[in-house]
Write an enzyme that holds these catalytic residues in place. Structure first.
Site, PDB file in Angstrom:
ATOM      1  N   ASN A  53     -12.840  -3.010   2.481  1.00 58.34           N
ATOM      2  CA  ASN A  53     -13.760  -1.890   2.652  1.00 58.34           C
ATOM      3  C   ASN A  53     -14.779  -1.912   1.516  1.00 58.34           C
ATOM      4  O   ASN A  53     -14.396  -2.007   0.348  1.00 58.34           O
ATOM      5  CB  ASN A  53     -12.995  -0.566   2.655  1.00 58.34           C
ATOM      6  CG  ASN A  53     -12.114  -0.415   3.884  1.00 58.34           C
ATOM      7  OD1 ASN A  53     -12.517  -0.766   4.984  1.00 58.34           O
ATOM      8  ND2 ASN A  53     -10.898   0.077   3.700  1.00 58.34           N
ATOM      9  N   HIS A  73     -10.505  -4.956  -3.398  1.00 57.88           N
ATOM     10  CA  HIS A  73      -9.152  -5.344  -2.993  1.00 57.88           C
ATOM     11  C   HIS A  73      -9.165  -5.689  -1.525  1.00 57.88           C
ATOM     12  O   HIS A  73     -10.044  -5.248  -0.777  1.00 57.88           O
ATOM     13  CB  HIS A  73      -8.163  -4.192  -3.255  1.00 57.88           C
ATOM     14  CG  HIS A  73      -8.593  -2.902  -2.643  1.00 57.88           C
ATOM     15  ND1 HIS A  73      -9.558  -2.096  -3.203  1.00 57.88           N
ATOM     16  CD2 HIS A  73      -8.225  -2.291  -1.485  1.00 57.88           C
ATOM     17  CE1 HIS A  73      -9.748  -1.042  -2.434  1.00 57.88           C
ATOM     18  NE2 HIS A  73      -8.962  -1.136  -1.384  1.00 57.88           N
ATOM     19  N   HIS A 110      -6.962  -5.655   2.029  1.00 56.25           N
ATOM     20  CA  HIS A 110      -5.809  -5.138   2.771  1.00 56.25           C
ATOM     21  C   HIS A 110      -5.247  -6.268   3.632  1.00 56.25           C
ATOM     22  O   HIS A 110      -5.998  -6.934   4.342  1.00 56.25           O
ATOM     23  CB  HIS A 110      -6.234  -3.999   3.695  1.00 56.25           C
ATOM     24  CG  HIS A 110      -6.777  -2.793   2.985  1.00 56.25           C
ATOM     25  ND1 HIS A 110      -6.031  -1.673   2.758  1.00 56.25           N
ATOM     26  CD2 HIS A 110      -7.998  -2.538   2.448  1.00 56.25           C
ATOM     27  CE1 HIS A 110      -6.759  -0.767   2.124  1.00 56.25           C
ATOM     28  NE2 HIS A 110      -7.960  -1.270   1.925  1.00 56.25           N
ATOM     29  N   ASP A 134       0.848  -1.191   0.000  1.00 60.16           N
ATOM     30  CA  ASP A 134       0.000   0.000   0.000  1.00 60.16           C
ATOM     31  C   ASP A 134       0.885   1.244   0.000  1.00 60.16           C
ATOM     32  O   ASP A 134       1.900   1.313   0.689  1.00 60.16           O
ATOM     33  CB  ASP A 134      -0.907  -0.002   1.240  1.00 60.16           C
ATOM     34  CG  ASP A 134      -2.065   0.968   1.095  1.00 60.16           C
ATOM     35  OD1 ASP A 134      -3.204   0.524   0.953  1.00 60.16           O
ATOM     36  OD2 ASP A 134      -1.808   2.199   1.104  1.00 60.16           O
ATOM     37  N   ILE A 135       0.476   2.234  -0.778  1.00 57.75           N
ATOM     38  CA  ILE A 135       1.266   3.466  -0.921  1.00 57.75           C
ATOM     39  C   ILE A 135       1.303   4.275   0.383  1.00 57.75           C
ATOM     40  O   ILE A 135       2.248   5.041   0.616  1.00 57.75           O
ATOM     41  CB  ILE A 135       0.708   4.315  -2.084  1.00 57.75           C
ATOM     42  CG1 ILE A 135       1.739   5.262  -2.647  1.00 57.75           C
ATOM     43  CG2 ILE A 135      -0.560   5.036  -1.705  1.00 57.75           C
ATOM     44  CD1 ILE A 135       1.317   5.945  -3.936  1.00 57.75           C
ATOM     45  N   GLN A 187     -14.591   3.225   1.477  1.00 57.89           N
ATOM     46  CA  GLN A 187     -13.861   2.665   0.335  1.00 57.89           C
ATOM     47  C   GLN A 187     -13.471   3.820  -0.585  1.00 57.89           C
ATOM     48  O   GLN A 187     -14.304   4.663  -0.930  1.00 57.89           O
ATOM     49  CB  GLN A 187     -14.761   1.665  -0.418  1.00 57.89           C
ATOM     50  CG  GLN A 187     -14.070   0.999  -1.590  1.00 57.89           C
ATOM     51  CD  GLN A 187     -14.965  -0.054  -2.270  1.00 57.89           C
ATOM     52  OE1 GLN A 187     -16.129  -0.223  -1.913  1.00 57.89           O
ATOM     53  NE2 GLN A 187     -14.410  -0.749  -3.237  1.00 57.89           N
TER      54      GLN A 187
HETATM   55  P1  5GP Z   1      -9.736   1.507   0.289  1.00 64.92           P
HETATM   56  O1  5GP Z   1      -9.874   2.724   1.134  1.00 64.92           O
HETATM   57  O2  5GP Z   1     -10.450   1.666  -1.030  1.00 64.92           O
HETATM   58  O3  5GP Z   1     -10.110   0.228   0.997  1.00 64.92           O
HETATM   59  O4  5GP Z   1      -8.185   1.339   0.027  1.00 64.92           O
HETATM   60  C1  5GP Z   1      -7.491   1.920  -1.018  1.00 64.92           C
HETATM   61  C2  5GP Z   1      -6.036   1.807  -0.653  1.00 64.92           C
HETATM   62  O5  5GP Z   1      -5.278   1.982  -1.824  1.00 64.92           O
HETATM   63  C3  5GP Z   1      -5.564   2.860   0.351  1.00 64.92           C
HETATM   64  O6  5GP Z   1      -5.025   2.213   1.491  1.00 64.92           O
HETATM   65  C4  5GP Z   1      -4.515   3.641  -0.423  1.00 64.92           C
HETATM   66  O7  5GP Z   1      -3.417   4.020   0.388  1.00 64.92           O
HETATM   67  C5  5GP Z   1      -4.114   2.677  -1.510  1.00 64.92           C
HETATM   68  N1  5GP Z   1      -3.683   3.293  -2.759  1.00 64.92           N
HETATM   69  C6  5GP Z   1      -4.311   4.283  -3.432  1.00 64.92           C
HETATM   70  N2  5GP Z   1      -3.642   4.578  -4.569  1.00 64.92           N
HETATM   71  C7  5GP Z   1      -2.583   3.740  -4.619  1.00 64.92           C
HETATM   72  C8  5GP Z   1      -1.515   3.562  -5.561  1.00 64.92           C
HETATM   73  O8  5GP Z   1      -1.409   4.231  -6.586  1.00 64.92           O
HETATM   74  N3  5GP Z   1      -0.595   2.588  -5.276  1.00 64.92           N
HETATM   75  C9  5GP Z   1      -0.678   1.816  -4.162  1.00 64.92           C
HETATM   76  N4  5GP Z   1       0.273   0.908  -3.980  1.00 64.92           N
HETATM   77  N5  5GP Z   1      -1.666   1.970  -3.253  1.00 64.92           N
HETATM   78  C10 5GP Z   1      -2.607   2.911  -3.478  1.00 64.92           C
END
Ligand code: 5GP
Ligand code: ZN
Length: 116
Positions: free
Chosen positions: A86, A99, A101, A30-31, A93
């Site tokens: 999420n 995806h 985590h 994760d970034i 989300q």
């Molecule tokens: P969500 O909130 O949708 O469950 O999680 C999205 C996740 O994707 C977040 O934890 C965010 O830090 C990660 N993320 C968003 N953009 C990128 C990216 O370009 N590269 C990577 N490796 N992670 C990303």
């Protein structure tokens, strides 16, 4: 999906280090890590919600989860990990490509989100 960041990563249009890849998913870091170890296991097929999944998608996701259990030690998650998905607004989300985590590399705090 053309404007989906995870589809772009899967297609290689955005470079990323892949800790694991097979025909069904990729695993990347994760970034913005929320734990000492924070990976994203991203199915290659684009869909946002469990409620959108076909029977075949469900079988593929189950295979991904099984594989995650198998590769966890190679990711430094040999002591355990938390799997988080999420879904929708209440879960905040932010990327609309389903995806998982994988959080670990430490003892994680107990989950209690009530009334926060
Ligand atoms: P969500 O909130 O949708 O469950 O999680 C999205 C996740 O994707 C977040 O934890 C965010 O830090 C990660 N993320 C968003 N953009 C990128 C990216 O370009 N590269 C990577 N490796 N992670 C990303
Ligand atoms: Zn996508």
């Amino acid at each position: 999906m053309d404007d989906c960041i995870f589809c772009k990563i899967i297609k290689g249009e955005i470079p990323s280090k892949r800790f694991y890849e097979d025909e069904l998913m990729i695993v990347i870091a994760d970034i913005a890590p929320k734990a000492n170890k924070h990976y994203l296991a991203i199915p290659k097929k684009h869909y946002k919600l469990f409620s959108e999944m076909s029977e075949g998608d469900a079988i593929d996701l189950a295979k991904c989860i099984r594989k995650i259990g198998e590769i966890a030690p190679s990711l430094g998650l040999e002591n355990g990990f938390r799997l988080v998905v999420n879904q929708g607004d209440d879960a905040q989300q932010t990327v609309f490509h389903l995806h998982m985590h994988l959080l670990g590399g430490q003892v994680l705090p107990e989950q209690n989100f009530k009334d926060r």
